[in-house]
Design a protein around this motif. Structure first.
Motif, mmCIF file in Angstrom:
data_model
loop_
_atom_site.group_PDB
_atom_site.id
_atom_site.type_symbol
_atom_site.label_atom_id
_atom_site.label_comp_id
_atom_site.label_asym_id
_atom_site.label_seq_id
_atom_site.Cartn_x
_atom_site.Cartn_y
_atom_site.Cartn_z
ATOM 1 N N THR A 83 0.842 -1.195 0.000
ATOM 2 C CA THR A 83 0.000 0.000 0.000
ATOM 3 C C THR A 83 0.876 1.243 0.000
ATOM 4 O O THR A 83 2.055 1.193 0.378
ATOM 5 C CB THR A 83 -0.922 0.046 1.234
ATOM 6 O OG1 THR A 83 -0.118 0.219 2.419
ATOM 7 C CG2 THR A 83 -1.760 -1.217 1.354
ATOM 8 N N ILE A 85 0.514 3.686 2.005
ATOM 9 C CA ILE A 85 0.813 3.944 3.417
ATOM 10 C C ILE A 85 2.034 3.148 3.840
ATOM 11 O O ILE A 85 2.932 3.673 4.503
ATOM 12 C CB ILE A 85 -0.402 3.576 4.293
ATOM 13 C CG1 ILE A 85 -1.534 4.584 4.069
ATOM 14 C CG2 ILE A 85 -0.025 3.525 5.772
ATOM 15 C CD1 ILE A 85 -2.846 4.173 4.701
ATOM 16 N N ALA A 101 3.151 5.073 13.315
ATOM 17 C CA ALA A 101 2.034 5.592 12.522
ATOM 18 C C ALA A 101 0.734 5.094 13.141
ATOM 19 O O ALA A 101 0.470 3.897 13.157
ATOM 20 C CB ALA A 101 2.143 5.148 11.069
ATOM 21 N N SER A 104 -2.166 2.624 11.439
ATOM 22 C CA SER A 104 -1.590 2.327 10.127
ATOM 23 C C SER A 104 -2.089 1.006 9.561
ATOM 24 O O SER A 104 -2.295 0.890 8.343
ATOM 25 C CB SER A 104 -0.062 2.329 10.201
ATOM 26 O OG SER A 104 0.402 1.399 11.167
ATOM 27 N N LEU A 107 -5.698 1.601 8.337
ATOM 28 C CA LEU A 107 -5.713 2.481 7.168
ATOM 29 C C LEU A 107 -5.157 1.776 5.935
ATOM 30 O O LEU A 107 -5.652 1.972 4.815
ATOM 31 C CB LEU A 107 -4.912 3.747 7.467
ATOM 32 C CG LEU A 107 -5.547 4.691 8.486
ATOM 33 C CD1 LEU A 107 -4.561 5.791 8.881
ATOM 34 C CD2 LEU A 107 -6.832 5.310 7.943
ATOM 35 N N ALA A 108 -4.148 0.938 6.129
ATOM 36 C CA ALA A 108 -3.601 0.183 4.999
ATOM 37 C C ALA A 108 -4.629 -0.807 4.464
ATOM 38 O O ALA A 108 -4.744 -1.002 3.247
ATOM 39 C CB ALA A 108 -2.319 -0.538 5.417
ATOM 40 N N GLN A 111 -7.072 1.186 2.447
ATOM 41 C CA GLN A 111 -6.481 1.659 1.195
ATOM 42 C C GLN A 111 -6.422 0.523 0.175
ATOM 43 O O GLN A 111 -6.751 0.712 -1.005
ATOM 44 C CB GLN A 111 -5.081 2.218 1.456
ATOM 45 C CG GLN A 111 -4.499 2.935 0.251
ATOM 46 C CD GLN A 111 -3.196 3.622 0.595
ATOM 47 O OE1 GLN A 111 -2.140 2.985 0.657
ATOM 48 N NE2 GLN A 111 -3.252 4.927 0.832
#
Length: 200
Positions: A83, A85, A101, A104, A107-108, A111
């Motif tokens: 990703t 990120i 992060a 993270s 969010l990955a 994404q």
């Protein structure tokens, strides 16, 4: 449960967050992800979070499972999904190895799913999470694909319904024995693509 929907029993893709990976690894139950069915995808930041400290419980088991799953001849393949990120985080770590992060892994995951849905909108997705913001992220993102979001304990109940484990409670108790703070909730959130009306 946020929505009353027929649960996805055999998802096309299974995406675990970091907590479930660790707890399944600690109880020698990572194989359940493949046995539920579908392709197993681990976001790069989830893989990092789960294996960054190899002294932590479950880390070596997860790394061995990831390595085995990425061999060309693997009968239990695992895709470690790259990703943006993850790439930015890796670059930041070359400057400051202590870089952290927030959220993270979650969010990955989102994404990667966002890019996956562009080409696989008919796919069904099962996301397994423990604690965190995954349900809210999924709801806010509005993924245009059939998606079920399950806690680890709900995932085990799915495995029991499928006849993969004889007792979800027994597996859960093994998890609690090694991880007393594991999320005890049996929670499922379902997102379905809007039905197209006639003439649309």
């Amino acid at each position: 449960m946020d929505d009353i929907e027929t649960p996805i029993e055999r998802p096309d893709v299974i995406v675990p967050d970091t907590g479930p990976l660790i707890h399944l690894a600690q109880t020698d139950a990572l194989h359940l992800l493949h046995q539920i069915g579908g392709r197993v995808v681990v976001a790069d930041m989830v893989a990092f979070e789960a294996t960054q400290d190899m002294t932590k419980p479950g880390a070596q088991e997860i790394q061995d499972w990831l390595d085995a799953g990425q061999r060309p001849d693997s009968n239990a393949p695992v895709l470690v999904a790259s990703t943006e990120i993850g790439r930015l985080f890796a670059k930041a770590r070359t400057v400051d190895p202590t870089t952290r992060a927030k959220d993270s892994g979650e969010l990955a995951i989102m994404q990667w799913l966002g890019s996956y849905v562009d080409y696989h909108s008919d796919a069904s997705i099962l996301i397994v999470y423990e604690n965190g913001k995954i349900p809210r992220f999924v709801r806010e993102t509005g993924l245009d694909m059939a998606t079920d979001v399950l806690t680890t304990r709900a995932f085990l109940e799915l495995a029991e319904r499928r006849g993969i484990v004889s007792s979800a409670e027994d597996v859960w108790q093994r998890i609690v024995d090694v991880a007393p703070t594991a999320n005890p909730q049996v929670a499922t959130m379902s997102i379905r693509k809007p039905k197209q009306g006639h003439g649309t």
